[in-house]
Design a protein around this motif. Sequence first.
Motif, PDB file in Angstrom:
ATOM      1  N   TYR A 107      36.109 -24.541 -22.076  1.00  0.00           N
ATOM      2  CA  TYR A 107      37.214 -24.616 -23.026  1.00  0.00           C
ATOM      3  C   TYR A 107      37.090 -25.795 -23.978  1.00  0.00           C
ATOM      4  CZ  TYR A 107      39.147 -21.294 -19.742  1.00  0.00           C
ATOM      5  OH  TYR A 107      39.328 -20.190 -18.950  1.00  0.00           O
ATOM      6  N   TYR A 108      35.972 -26.518 -23.864  1.00  0.00           N
ATOM      7  CA  TYR A 108      35.799 -27.683 -24.728  1.00  0.00           C
ATOM      8  C   TYR A 108      34.823 -27.353 -25.845  1.00  0.00           C
ATOM      9  CZ  TYR A 108      37.360 -29.976 -20.366  1.00  0.00           C
ATOM     10  OH  TYR A 108      38.041 -30.328 -19.225  1.00  0.00           O
ATOM     11  N   SER A 109      35.010 -28.024 -26.968  1.00  0.00           N
ATOM     12  CA  SER A 109      33.957 -27.974 -27.978  1.00  0.00           C
ATOM     13  C   SER A 109      33.748 -29.387 -28.483  1.00  0.00           C
ATOM     14  CB  SER A 109      34.303 -27.001 -29.099  1.00  0.00           C
ATOM     15  OG  SER A 109      35.662 -27.012 -29.390  1.00  0.00           O
ATOM     16  N   ARG A 112      34.029 -32.465 -26.407  1.00  0.00           N
ATOM     17  CA  ARG A 112      35.089 -33.396 -26.026  1.00  0.00           C
ATOM     18  C   ARG A 112      36.103 -32.636 -25.185  1.00  0.00           C
ATOM     19  NH1 ARG A 112      37.309 -37.187 -30.784  1.00  0.00           N
ATOM     20  NH2 ARG A 112      35.365 -38.047 -31.483  1.00  0.00           N
ATOM     21  N   ILE A 114      39.580 -31.488 -24.073  1.00  0.00           N
ATOM     22  CA  ILE A 114      40.968 -31.570 -24.526  1.00  0.00           C
ATOM     23  C   ILE A 114      41.848 -31.165 -23.358  1.00  0.00           C
ATOM     24  CG2 ILE A 114      40.510 -31.122 -26.956  1.00  0.00           C
ATOM     25  CD1 ILE A 114      41.815 -28.301 -26.373  1.00  0.00           C
ATOM     26  N   LEU A 115      43.023 -31.727 -23.330  1.00  0.00           N
ATOM     27  CA  LEU A 115      43.949 -31.422 -22.253  1.00  0.00           C
ATOM     28  C   LEU A 115      44.472 -29.997 -22.442  1.00  0.00           C
ATOM     29  CD1 LEU A 115      45.135 -32.881 -19.824  1.00  0.00           C
ATOM     30  CD2 LEU A 115      46.940 -33.754 -21.304  1.00  0.00           C
ATOM     31  N   LEU A 116      44.405 -29.212 -21.391  1.00  0.00           N
ATOM     32  CA  LEU A 116      44.778 -27.797 -21.484  1.00  0.00           C
ATOM     33  C   LEU A 116      45.993 -27.510 -20.621  1.00  0.00           C
ATOM     34  CD1 LEU A 116      41.117 -26.685 -20.863  1.00  0.00           C
ATOM     35  CD2 LEU A 116      42.276 -26.356 -23.040  1.00  0.00           C
ATOM     36  N   PHE A 190      39.389 -39.094 -22.045  1.00  0.00           N
ATOM     37  CA  PHE A 190      38.670 -37.818 -21.926  1.00  0.00           C
ATOM     38  C   PHE A 190      38.446 -37.473 -20.453  1.00  0.00           C
ATOM     39  CE2 PHE A 190      36.823 -38.636 -26.346  1.00  0.00           C
ATOM     40  CZ  PHE A 190      37.730 -37.782 -26.936  1.00  0.00           C
ATOM     41  N   ALA A 193      41.727 -36.329 -19.056  1.00  0.00           N
ATOM     42  CA  ALA A 193      42.071 -34.973 -19.520  1.00  0.00           C
ATOM     43  C   ALA A 193      41.268 -33.935 -18.740  1.00  0.00           C
ATOM     44  CB  ALA A 193      41.789 -34.836 -21.009  1.00  0.00           C
TER      45      ALA A 193
ATOM     46  N   PRO B  70      40.175 -29.322 -30.937  1.00  0.00           N
ATOM     47  CA  PRO B  70      39.792 -27.965 -31.344  1.00  0.00           C
ATOM     48  C   PRO B  70      40.224 -26.918 -30.320  1.00  0.00           C
ATOM     49  CG  PRO B  70      37.898 -29.134 -30.461  1.00  0.00           C
ATOM     50  CD  PRO B  70      39.033 -30.114 -30.467  1.00  0.00           C
ATOM     51  N   PRO B  71      40.313 -25.668 -30.762  1.00  0.00           N
ATOM     52  CA  PRO B  71      40.719 -24.614 -29.829  1.00  0.00           C
ATOM     53  C   PRO B  71      39.630 -24.365 -28.796  1.00  0.00           C
ATOM     54  CG  PRO B  71      40.036 -23.670 -31.912  1.00  0.00           C
ATOM     55  CD  PRO B  71      40.025 -25.149 -32.098  1.00  0.00           C
ATOM     56  N   PRO B  72      40.023 -23.951 -27.619  1.00  0.00           N
ATOM     57  CA  PRO B  72      39.006 -23.616 -26.623  1.00  0.00           C
ATOM     58  C   PRO B  72      38.142 -22.474 -27.135  1.00  0.00           C
ATOM     59  CG  PRO B  72      41.178 -23.674 -25.629  1.00  0.00           C
ATOM     60  CD  PRO B  72      41.378 -23.775 -27.104  1.00  0.00           C
ATOM     61  N   PRO B  73      36.830 -22.561 -26.951  1.00  0.00           N
ATOM     62  CA  PRO B  73      35.986 -21.421 -27.330  1.00  0.00           C
ATOM     63  C   PRO B  73      36.515 -20.187 -26.594  1.00  0.00           C
ATOM     64  CG  PRO B  73      34.638 -23.271 -26.617  1.00  0.00           C
ATOM     65  CD  PRO B  73      36.062 -23.632 -26.322  1.00  0.00           C
ATOM     66  N   PHE B 147      50.687 -34.993 -21.864  1.00  0.00           N
ATOM     67  CA  PHE B 147      50.025 -34.358 -23.010  1.00  0.00           C
ATOM     68  C   PHE B 147      50.190 -35.207 -24.270  1.00  0.00           C
ATOM     69  CE2 PHE B 147      48.224 -30.121 -22.306  1.00  0.00           C
ATOM     70  CZ  PHE B 147      48.423 -30.014 -20.943  1.00  0.00           C
ATOM     71  N   ASN B 150      47.746 -38.145 -24.180  1.00  0.00           N
ATOM     72  CA  ASN B 150      46.400 -37.685 -24.496  1.00  0.00           C
ATOM     73  C   ASN B 150      46.272 -37.372 -25.990  1.00  0.00           C
ATOM     74  OD1 ASN B 150      44.513 -35.032 -24.703  1.00  0.00           O
ATOM     75  ND2 ASN B 150      43.730 -36.490 -23.216  1.00  0.00           N
ATOM     76  N   ASN B 154      43.803 -39.034 -29.053  1.00  0.00           N
ATOM     77  CA  ASN B 154      42.967 -38.258 -29.981  1.00  0.00           C
ATOM     78  C   ASN B 154      43.307 -38.566 -31.435  1.00  0.00           C
ATOM     79  OD1 ASN B 154      41.528 -36.896 -27.974  1.00  0.00           O
ATOM     80  ND2 ASN B 154      43.131 -35.367 -27.738  1.00  0.00           N
TER      81      ASN B 154
END
Lengths: 268, 351
Positions: A107-109, A112, A114-116, A190, A193, B70-73, B147, B150, B154
């Motif tokens: 789920y990262y690109s 890096r 990211i918190l999901l 990071f 997260a 960025p959005p998750p792939p 959240f 975090n 960013n």
Amino acid sequence: MTQILAIGSSQLVGFKRGIDLILPDKGRAFDIDFVGMWETGFGYIELDKLGNIVAPDIVPHLNNPSKVNLKRDWRIWGLPEHKTPLIHDYDFIFVIASPCKYFAPLYYSNPRPILLSRSLLEAAISSCYMDCASFDHISPWMFRISPVIKALIDKCTDKIVFVGSPLPISSEECTFIEPLRQVMKEYRHFWDAHMENIDTIEGICRSSLICKSASRFKIALPPSDVCCGDMLSTRRSFYKGNHNAWHANTDYWGRVVEHLCELNLLPC
Amino acid sequence: METHPYENLPLSAFWRTGVTEADPNDMQGVYKKKFDILPSDKIATAGSCFAQHLTYHLKKNGYKVLDLEPPPPSLPAKLYQNYGFSTYSARYGNIYTVRQLLQLANECAGIWQPKNYVWVKGDRFYDALRPSIEPNGFDTSGAVKMFRKNHIANVKDLFCELDVFVFTLGLTEMWVDEGSGTVYPTAPGTLCGIHDPAKFRLECATFKSILIDFRKFHKTVMRLRSGRPFKIVLTVSPVPLTATASTSHILVANLNSKSILRSVAGQLSVKYSRIDYFPSYEIVTNPRLHSTSFMANLRTVRGQAVENAMRHFFREHPPLIDTKQRDGETTLSSDLSGVQCQDEFLDLFAE
């Protein structure tokens, strides 16, 4: 006796070895059939209206140097006759296909972390479906649910058990995982997260196992001891070969099978 | 010798030839850039909902738009906006006011902390400073705070990395927490939260206060960057207010708000060499278009009008990739009719 169908792509071979190692044929409290196809071919498998899992009469051009005809080769392994599985014959359908969709770095690109949020993960997971056409162009890094798995989820959700396969790192180790490790080492937020995401994913999977709802499938992640401490990859000792992280060795799959027993997903 | 000072001025200097008789979709010289945006420049975008168009078109034309969240792939593009992905350079949602922008920078710098920002709707918890980034809210108030922490880390990176900051000024009216002065992008009780007149009040920013806020914002970001300068492109959203909580008629309140924002943008761009103003407001609201820039609600900007505005921008900042490449590369849906404007929700209250 519980009837189980194990379906999937190349990872299924490892899973069968794990079953044979930990739960030899003689003393099993369940019957298990295996049916699999290599990744690209697996994208063409279908569920028909009667509940038969079938293959079309075609020879895919991609990744198919042996010119395998799908209809000819799609059959339950080890039976003398050519038989395809019928879902009504089984209590559970174990899906063992790569890569594991419950792997946070998918789920990262950038790379890096990211918190999901839980809701975001569930939305992403439930929509990671690809049709046949897309299967011809899949990136090994992209997760996907093939058409037959999507159809199985729709038809008999409560029978489905997703079994975590080796973390997909083979071709991405240098370009993705290592930079990710570096960035997580340098920046505490990071790391935090990523670890939070691991917790969230584990929470989703845990609740799938205790949920009695017929509309939820079950998810069994690989046991944490087969993964590196940062949960970014499978430990090297479990690679099938030195540089083959796409497939894991029998020790790995043995641990997975033990884990499935611990989770009461396999009657042992 | 000239008989009067207007004698030799270009056609664009006269209303008749510059506006009345000019093709509104092909006007010349409406925007003249103050500086180049280099292919290597890292651009960050933020602002009110119209800024989403700029973000999309900058990406589409090959500019390096940062996206630090960025959005998750594999997340389908149709879900991006629901979760605040790819809309701006981070998931801060719409930043309608300069005070909000200042708060964000100050929070990144660790010199300010928001108060009373976890709002509730049913049994779900929302970050009141960006309520649209989680459509279903969070499970706990602790999750909102985690959240946010975090997110701020960013955004701090974003402020440090950017070379160009594109910001669209949207509103002057804002809802403020009475006790702490924390400013929110939406009124309590609209998307989430509970409106309590004793706890929240309306504040209308003035020309002077916005100018001061913007300078403070700039100073804070400069400090975060250890003094490394950056360029700014300001625009004013041509989208009219959905509602006003002031005592004025919406028509009057709207013009008042836009006039103030336009004046601030003008003042800043005249005074500072590193701040440019792109007149998307003027292009979209050009009287020659007889309001056809807007859809039937006279508020939503038509795609064609957006394209028209963008043509002016990219005439000065040429596209960095050709048209053939564009389609495959962008991740945002080209249909931005669903541009996220939280203040749209106010429309519900007019029914």
